[in-house]
Write a protein that holds these residues in place. Structure first.
Motif, PDB file in Angstrom:
ATOM      1  N   VAL A 239       7.991   8.678  16.801  1.00 51.35           N
ATOM      2  CA  VAL A 239       9.356   8.143  16.763  1.00 51.35           C
ATOM      3  C   VAL A 239       9.654   7.551  15.399  1.00 51.35           C
ATOM      4  CG1 VAL A 239      10.889   6.374  17.720  1.00 51.35           C
ATOM      5  CG2 VAL A 239       9.482   7.777  19.255  1.00 51.35           C
ATOM      6  N   ALA A 240       8.697   6.834  14.851  1.00 54.62           N
ATOM      7  CA  ALA A 240       8.920   6.229  13.533  1.00 54.62           C
ATOM      8  C   ALA A 240       9.248   7.305  12.498  1.00 54.62           C
ATOM      9  CB  ALA A 240       7.679   5.433  13.115  1.00 54.62           C
ATOM     10  N   LEU A 241       8.551   8.425  12.601  1.00 52.85           N
ATOM     11  CA  LEU A 241       8.791   9.507  11.658  1.00 52.85           C
ATOM     12  C   LEU A 241      10.176  10.137  11.879  1.00 52.85           C
ATOM     13  CD1 LEU A 241       7.508  11.017   9.339  1.00 52.85           C
ATOM     14  CD2 LEU A 241       6.349  12.499  11.002  1.00 52.85           C
ATOM     15  N   LEU A 242      10.524  10.348  13.129  1.00 53.79           N
ATOM     16  CA  LEU A 242      11.852  10.905  13.440  1.00 53.79           C
ATOM     17  C   LEU A 242      12.957   9.960  12.957  1.00 53.79           C
ATOM     18  CD1 LEU A 242      11.093  12.227  17.046  1.00 53.79           C
ATOM     19  CD2 LEU A 242      11.566  13.634  15.020  1.00 53.79           C
ATOM     20  N   GLN A 243      12.709   8.671  13.077  1.00 48.01           N
ATOM     21  CA  GLN A 243      13.690   7.697  12.586  1.00 48.01           C
ATOM     22  C   GLN A 243      13.777   7.777  11.057  1.00 48.01           C
ATOM     23  OE1 GLN A 243      11.847   4.318  14.474  1.00 48.01           O
ATOM     24  NE2 GLN A 243      13.368   4.236  16.130  1.00 48.01           N
ATOM     25  N   HIS A 244      12.620   7.904  10.448  1.00 45.68           N
ATOM     26  CA  HIS A 244      12.586   8.007   8.995  1.00 45.68           C
ATOM     27  C   HIS A 244      13.367   9.241   8.525  1.00 45.68           C
ATOM     28  CE1 HIS A 244      11.058   7.597   4.944  1.00 45.68           C
ATOM     29  NE2 HIS A 244      10.649   8.857   4.978  1.00 45.68           N
ATOM     30  N   ARG A 245      13.301  10.300   9.325  1.00 45.59           N
ATOM     31  CA  ARG A 245      14.043  11.525   8.990  1.00 45.59           C
ATOM     32  C   ARG A 245      15.508  11.454   9.438  1.00 45.59           C
ATOM     33  NH1 ARG A 245       9.495  15.768  11.328  1.00 45.59           N
ATOM     34  NH2 ARG A 245       7.938  15.436   9.687  1.00 45.59           N
ATOM     35  N   SER A 246      15.895  10.283   9.942  1.00 45.71           N
ATOM     36  CA  SER A 246      17.272  10.075  10.428  1.00 45.71           C
ATOM     37  C   SER A 246      17.631  11.011  11.583  1.00 45.71           C
ATOM     38  CB  SER A 246      18.287  10.237   9.295  1.00 45.71           C
ATOM     39  OG  SER A 246      18.035   9.286   8.295  1.00 45.71           O
ATOM     40  N   LEU A 247      16.621  11.449  12.325  1.00 42.17           N
ATOM     41  CA  LEU A 247      16.899  12.295  13.492  1.00 42.17           C
ATOM     42  C   LEU A 247      17.010  11.479  14.770  1.00 42.17           C
ATOM     43  CD1 LEU A 247      14.526  15.317  12.842  1.00 42.17           C
ATOM     44  CD2 LEU A 247      17.036  15.314  12.844  1.00 42.17           C
ATOM     45  N   PHE A 248      16.534  10.235  14.697  1.00 43.31           N
ATOM     46  CA  PHE A 248      16.570   9.409  15.915  1.00 43.31           C
ATOM     47  C   PHE A 248      17.005   7.998  15.543  1.00 43.31           C
ATOM     48  CE2 PHE A 248      14.502   7.095  19.532  1.00 43.31           C
ATOM     49  CZ  PHE A 248      15.240   7.688  20.533  1.00 43.31           C
ATOM     50  N   ARG A 249      17.773   7.382  16.444  1.00 40.16           N
ATOM     51  CA  ARG A 249      18.294   6.031  16.196  1.00 40.16           C
ATOM     52  C   ARG A 249      17.146   5.020  16.066  1.00 40.16           C
ATOM     53  NH1 ARG A 249      20.161   6.743  21.844  1.00 40.16           N
ATOM     54  NH2 ARG A 249      18.258   6.433  23.024  1.00 40.16           N
ATOM     55  N   THR A 250      17.437   3.887  15.452  1.00 35.48           N
ATOM     56  CA  THR A 250      16.424   2.838  15.303  1.00 35.48           C
ATOM     57  C   THR A 250      16.679   1.673  16.260  1.00 35.48           C
ATOM     58  OG1 THR A 250      17.747   1.892  13.526  1.00 35.48           O
ATOM     59  CG2 THR A 250      15.946   3.364  12.880  1.00 35.48           C
ATOM     60  N   PHE A 251      17.802   1.710  16.951  1.00 38.78           N
ATOM     61  CA  PHE A 251      18.080   0.649  17.939  1.00 38.78           C
ATOM     62  C   PHE A 251      19.020   1.217  18.983  1.00 38.78           C
ATOM     63  CE2 PHE A 251      21.306   0.512  14.729  1.00 38.78           C
ATOM     64  CZ  PHE A 251      22.486   0.224  15.414  1.00 38.78           C
ATOM     65  N   HIS A 252      19.147   0.503  20.099  1.00 38.31           N
ATOM     66  CA  HIS A 252      20.078   0.920  21.152  1.00 38.31           C
ATOM     67  C   HIS A 252      21.456   0.362  20.843  1.00 38.31           C
ATOM     68  CE1 HIS A 252      16.255   1.114  23.605  1.00 38.31           C
ATOM     69  NE2 HIS A 252      16.813   2.233  23.990  1.00 38.31           N
ATOM     70  N   PRO A 253      22.402   1.201  20.493  1.00 38.91           N
ATOM     71  CA  PRO A 253      23.724   0.651  20.174  1.00 38.91           C
ATOM     72  C   PRO A 253      24.475   0.154  21.412  1.00 38.91           C
ATOM     73  CG  PRO A 253      23.691   3.044  19.836  1.00 38.91           C
ATOM     74  CD  PRO A 253      22.334   2.662  20.320  1.00 38.91           C
ATOM     75  N   GLY A 254      24.126   0.670  22.580  1.00 34.25           N
ATOM     76  CA  GLY A 254      24.809   0.237  23.797  1.00 34.25           C
ATOM     77  C   GLY A 254      23.861  -0.512  24.711  1.00 34.25           C
ATOM     78  N   GLY A 255      24.367  -0.864  25.894  1.00 35.46           N
ATOM     79  CA  GLY A 255      23.550  -1.625  26.829  1.00 35.46           C
ATOM     80  C   GLY A 255      23.108  -0.845  28.046  1.00 35.46           C
TER      81      GLY A 255
ATOM     82  N   ARG B 103      -0.890  19.638  22.635  1.00 41.46           N
ATOM     83  CA  ARG B 103      -1.993  18.914  22.011  1.00 41.46           C
ATOM     84  C   ARG B 103      -1.794  18.905  20.516  1.00 41.46           C
ATOM     85  NH1 ARG B 103      -6.265  21.616  23.922  1.00 41.46           N
ATOM     86  NH2 ARG B 103      -6.793  20.226  25.624  1.00 41.46           N
ATOM     87  N   GLY B 104      -1.894  17.742  19.931  1.00 43.32           N
ATOM     88  CA  GLY B 104      -1.726  17.634  18.490  1.00 43.32           C
ATOM     89  C   GLY B 104      -1.627  16.169  18.101  1.00 43.32           C
ATOM     90  N   GLY B 105      -1.395  15.900  16.828  1.00 40.64           N
ATOM     91  CA  GLY B 105      -1.220  14.522  16.380  1.00 40.64           C
ATOM     92  C   GLY B 105       0.232  14.108  16.453  1.00 40.64           C
ATOM     93  N   PRO B 106       0.522  12.824  16.249  1.00 42.95           N
ATOM     94  CA  PRO B 106       1.915  12.329  16.335  1.00 42.95           C
ATOM     95  C   PRO B 106       2.819  12.956  15.280  1.00 42.95           C
ATOM     96  CG  PRO B 106       0.367  10.522  15.819  1.00 42.95           C
ATOM     97  CD  PRO B 106      -0.463  11.731  16.090  1.00 42.95           C
ATOM     98  N   VAL B 107       2.270  13.278  14.125  1.00 40.18           N
ATOM     99  CA  VAL B 107       3.090  13.912  13.084  1.00 40.18           C
ATOM    100  C   VAL B 107       3.442  15.333  13.491  1.00 40.18           C
ATOM    101  CG1 VAL B 107       3.125  14.694  10.678  1.00 40.18           C
ATOM    102  CG2 VAL B 107       2.092  12.472  11.276  1.00 40.18           C
ATOM    103  N   ASP B 108       2.456  16.044  14.055  1.00 41.39           N
ATOM    104  CA  ASP B 108       2.722  17.405  14.537  1.00 41.39           C
ATOM    105  C   ASP B 108       3.792  17.401  15.618  1.00 41.39           C
ATOM    106  OD1 ASP B 108       0.491  18.226  12.972  1.00 41.39           O
ATOM    107  OD2 ASP B 108      -0.831  17.603  14.621  1.00 41.39           O
ATOM    108  N   LEU B 109       3.710  16.397  16.482  1.00 43.25           N
ATOM    109  CA  LEU B 109       4.700  16.312  17.563  1.00 43.25           C
ATOM    110  C   LEU B 109       6.094  16.066  16.989  1.00 43.25           C
ATOM    111  CD1 LEU B 109       5.384  16.285  20.570  1.00 43.25           C
ATOM    112  CD2 LEU B 109       4.836  13.841  20.617  1.00 43.25           C
ATOM    113  N   ALA B 110       6.165  15.210  15.987  1.00 45.68           N
ATOM    114  CA  ALA B 110       7.465  14.967  15.339  1.00 45.68           C
ATOM    115  C   ALA B 110       8.008  16.262  14.733  1.00 45.68           C
ATOM    116  CB  ALA B 110       7.327  13.885  14.272  1.00 45.68           C
ATOM    117  N   ASP B 111       7.112  17.053  14.164  1.00 43.43           N
ATOM    118  CA  ASP B 111       7.540  18.335  13.587  1.00 43.43           C
ATOM    119  C   ASP B 111       8.062  19.269  14.674  1.00 43.43           C
ATOM    120  OD1 ASP B 111       6.851  17.451  11.117  1.00 43.43           O
ATOM    121  OD2 ASP B 111       4.893  18.460  11.062  1.00 43.43           O
ATOM    122  N   LEU B 112       7.327  19.317  15.790  1.00 49.72           N
ATOM    123  CA  LEU B 112       7.760  20.194  16.883  1.00 49.72           C
ATOM    124  C   LEU B 112       9.121  19.762  17.431  1.00 49.72           C
ATOM    125  CD1 LEU B 112       5.808  21.792  19.692  1.00 49.72           C
ATOM    126  CD2 LEU B 112       7.617  20.222  20.360  1.00 49.72           C
TER     127      LEU B 112
END
Lengths: 355, 433
Positions: A317-333, A276-285
């Motif tokens: 997800v947006a935050l994780l992408q901003h931190r460069s921890l997660f991709r912003t698009f699917h490079p494969g199919g 239980r928490g907010g989306p930012v907290d989840l990104a931190d976790l």
């Protein structure tokens, strides 16, 4: 300069309204927009809900990249039918199919079929392992180039590239070969929750993606290490498994919760540790856990899919992408490409090459 | 005022994984890629067809102990493809062939009800049975089901599925069900609410007396092979004559033979084209295999352009497995020899002549007239078209013949409803809660 392995994210899209395809399509597209690896759809004969594999097949033409992973139980179903249906999901989705292997342990489920009494979980997971094994064999039973369309000899197939599975398990046998030609991914992705003792051996032996429910990174790492050890004992390279922490999440209405945190045990019907928490907290976790190297990623089950998945994608997800921890698009199919898993070589073709 | 002419029903069958498909044509595409299914289904919907039917394969055919490699083999699983097609069509009925022998009611009724929900009421189940031990080797129960039990199990299966579909009240409350019968003893709570059509449409395929009785008692559509006017009228009279004892009206059951259609600018050109297609379907190698299926022994030294064997078939041998076999091979052989002698036909020509599907061959205008006549005279309620090409095999029919059927007033010019039952003009089953 991260030495970390890529982060993988998946989300469950079950929940009401359960019989409206637009509901599922909307959620899958949302997850796709967030570049998640895959969505899952839980299933059980024990409670109301549609056939999950059919629902995700309905979703396939309305999505382009997102992996589609229905739960498929192996206890009262026919392994031959199951392997055909999963292979077909891979065909209709262009290589985005997986299946989350599960068992039906209750007497109520057994009575729906009337074929045998309920059995202990350990026995059912052994059988599930056999179903996963024969599924993989059936997917390999057509070599990739078995269809030759050789007008000169009048042959559509080359029978030397088709193989009987001749599988004899403890609960069933399957002669093979498959009727569905080898699917685009070679083998669709196999997902198994390896938290419970009864399931772990099967997960270590057969799963590409192992889900783990635990409340701390330390405990998660312990289970992961155990899965890796067992996988190695079966001759598998642990690097070919992806271990995802499974969390049931309640993101509430705020960016951060006053006291974000985890609880063990599922207070609601969802599976996974309850967060239980907010989306930012989840990104931190997610950031913290991933940084410890305990897991390759997360499987998130929103308490309220419509609200929480939107907050996961647009917040976490947006935050994780901003931190460069997660991709912003699917490079494969294909789903295998999202997960960084190779397309498996065909066991029968390998044999042929050795001779 | 004259009565409106009888309306005909049209459906399309994705061609079987066997020699109804011509795979060595330059226009022939994949039999497995989703785009092929999508093309055919969209075309059928543009043609305002009632439904699109997919067959089922549960074991690859074998011949002389080896996997048969001459014809198209390999296909995806029907219900899964149809669920995907529900996303790219809006009105077309979606019919899956699924065996009542190698499935269980609770699971299959659930998958069918799911398809009905996912398609807003367009699902259909083509009920088939199998007595084939070869196919059984792929399944838990395996083995052989006595021919008589194939139909008692199928009938109880359909009845049980209907109980499951009725187990939720129309206002959406699940109620416990229990079925204790000869083949199934099950109880509990079904997981899917009553579906948009009440029950998915039930189709029956097969021509045995048991099959006809089963159709009269339980089916909404019969998919048959009786494609000549005389055979069609006799079949319709027989099956529809059985309906009354089940409290059903003749219009409650639609009889639809599977047919091929070959078009040309004129009748002569169409006949020439049809002959060419049959030559593609029955290659010299295929002709010999067809002969071996009947004669039950190796005939590979025979010339396909030469005469048939004079000797009789081997009794009780089975070189070919994985499909419905000819009943009495001696009788079939005698019929083929007679055909060959009468018309002076070679092996290949005999097989072409003896194994063809009923076909409408001619100009679009001639085909439209013949189809209308067929239905007007009670030889069928409509047709299931079996194109020989994937994916473009319905294009010409939809573009050229459908407008002429509409012009004659025997086919709809728009869908009037959105469910398959509404296309067929058959009522939703009364809820038996």
């Amino acid at each position: 300069m991260s030495h970390l392995r890529p982060l993988h994210l998946a989300a469950e899209i079950g929940g009401p309204p359960r019989y409206d395809p637009a509901h599922y399509t909307g959620l899958a597209r949302l997850a796709e927009r967030g570049a998640l690896d895959f969505v899952t759809l839980g299933d059980s004969f024990a409670r109301p809900g549609p056939d999950a594999l059919a629902v995700l097949s309905r979703v396939a033409p309305d999505t382009r990249r997102i992996g589609l992973v229905p739960t498929v139980t192996t206890t009262h179903t026919e392994p031959f039918h199951v392997s055909s249906a999963v292979a077909t999901l891979d065909w209709v989705s262009g290589g985005r199919a997986g299946w989350c292997v599960d068992v039906s342990t209750t007497a109520a489920e057994a009575r729906l079929f009337g074929r045998r009494p309920a059995a202990p979980a350990a026995e059912l997971w052994r059988e599930a392992g056999e179903a996963a094994d024969v599924g993989a064999r059936l997917w390999d039973s057509w070599e990739d180039d078995a269809e030759i369309r050789d007008a000169a000899t009048g042959r559509f197939l080359d029978r030397d590239k088709l193989h009987h599975t001749d599988f004899e398990g403890t609960a069933f046998g399957v002669r093979g070969p498959a009727v569905v030609p080898r699917p685009p991914q070679g083998r669709p992705v196999t997902v198994i929750d390896g938290t419970a003792d009864a399931a772990r051996e099967t997960a270590a032996r057969h799963a590409d993606v192992v889900l783990v429910r635990a409340t701390t990174p330390e405990r998660t790492a312990e289970i992961r290490d155990d899965v890796h050890r067992r996988a190695a004992a079966h001759g598998r390279a642990p690097g070919t498994l992806r271990v995802l922490a499974a969390l049931t999440v309640d993101l509430g209405d705020a960016e951060s919760a006053p006291e974000p945190g985890l609880e063990s045990g599922p207070p609601l019907a969802g599976h996974g540790t309850y967060y239980r928490g907010g989306p930012v907290d989840l990104a931190d976790l997610i950031t913290q856990w991933h940084r410890t190297g305990a897991v390759d990623g997360f499987h998130l089950t929103p308490i309220t899919p419509g609200r929480d998945l939107e907050r996961i994608v647009n917040g976490t997800v947006a935050l994780l992408q901003h931190r460069s921890l997660f991709r912003t698009f699917h490079p494969g199919g294909t789903l295998r490409e999202h997960l960084g898993l190779a397309r498996p070589a065909n066991r029968y073709a390998r044999q042929g090459a050795r001779v | 005022m004259t009565a409106a002419p009888k309306q005909l029903h049209l459906a399309a069958h994705f061609p079987d994984a066997n020699n109804t498909t011509v795979w060595d044509d330059p226009r022939s595409g994949s039999q497995i890629e989703f785009s092929s299914f999508e093309h055919l289904a969209r075309k059928a919907e543009r043609g305002l067809f009632d439904f699109f039917l997919l067959a089922e394969g549960l074991r690859l055919r074998e011949h002389n102990g080896l996997i048969h490699e001459l014809d198209v083999a390999g296909r995806p699983e029907s219900l899964t493809v149809l669920a995907a097609l529900a996303a790219v069509t809006d009105r077309l009925g979606l019919a899956a062939t699924v065996s009542a022998t190698f499935n269980e009611p609770c699971e299959l009724a659930r998958r069918l009800a799911t398809l009905d929900h996912l398609s807003s009421g367009r699902a259909a189940w083509n009920v088939t049975t199998s007595s084939d031990a070869l196919t059984g080797e792929n399944f838990r129960r395996g083995g052989y089901l006595d021919p008589a039990d194939r139909y008692t199990r199928a009938a109880e299966f359909v009845a049980t599925a209907r109980e499951l579909w009725d187990s939720w009240t129309p206002d959406g409350t699940p109620r416990p069900f229990a079925h204790h019968g000869r083949h199934f003893s099950i109880e509990g709570e079904f997981t899917v609410p009553r579906s948009p059509q009440g029950h998915p449409v039930v189709i029956q395929t097969g021509d045995s007396p048991e099959g006809r009785e089963f159709a009269a008692s339980a089916a909404d559509i019969v998919f048959t092979r009786h494609g000549t006017p005389e055979a069609g009228r006799a079949f319709c009279a027989d099956v529809k004559g059985r309906l009354a004892k089940y409290g059903r009206e003749p219009d409650d059951l639609k009889i639809m033979p599977g047919v091929a259609v070959v078009l040309g600018d004129n009748d002569a050109e169409a006949r020439e084209r049809a002959a060419g297609i049959r030559l593609q379907q029955v290659s010299p190698q295929n002709a010999i295999v067809a002969l071996e299926r009947v004669w039950g022994r190796d005939l590979s030294s025979y010339d396909p352009d030469g005469p048939l064997p004079v000797s009789d078939p081997e009794p009780a041998s089975a070189p070919s497995r994985g499909r419905v076999r000819h009943g009495d091979s001696r009788a079939v052989a005698a019929r083929w020899r007679e055909l060959s002698r009468e018309k002076g036909l070679s092996i290949r020509q005999t097989v072409i002549e003896a194994t063809g599907r009923p076909a409408f061959v001619g100009s679009p205008r001639a085909v439209a007239a013949e189809m209308a006549e067929f239905v007007a005279t009670g030889a069928a309620d409509g047709f299931v078209l079996v194109p020989h090409l994937i994916p473009g095999g319905l294009d010409d029919f939809v573009d050229q013949v459908v407008p002429l059927l509409q012009e004659r007033g025997v086919f709809r010019s728009a869908y009037t409803g959105s469910t398959l039952r509404s296309h067929l003009g058959i009522a939703e089953p009364v809820w038996k809660g």
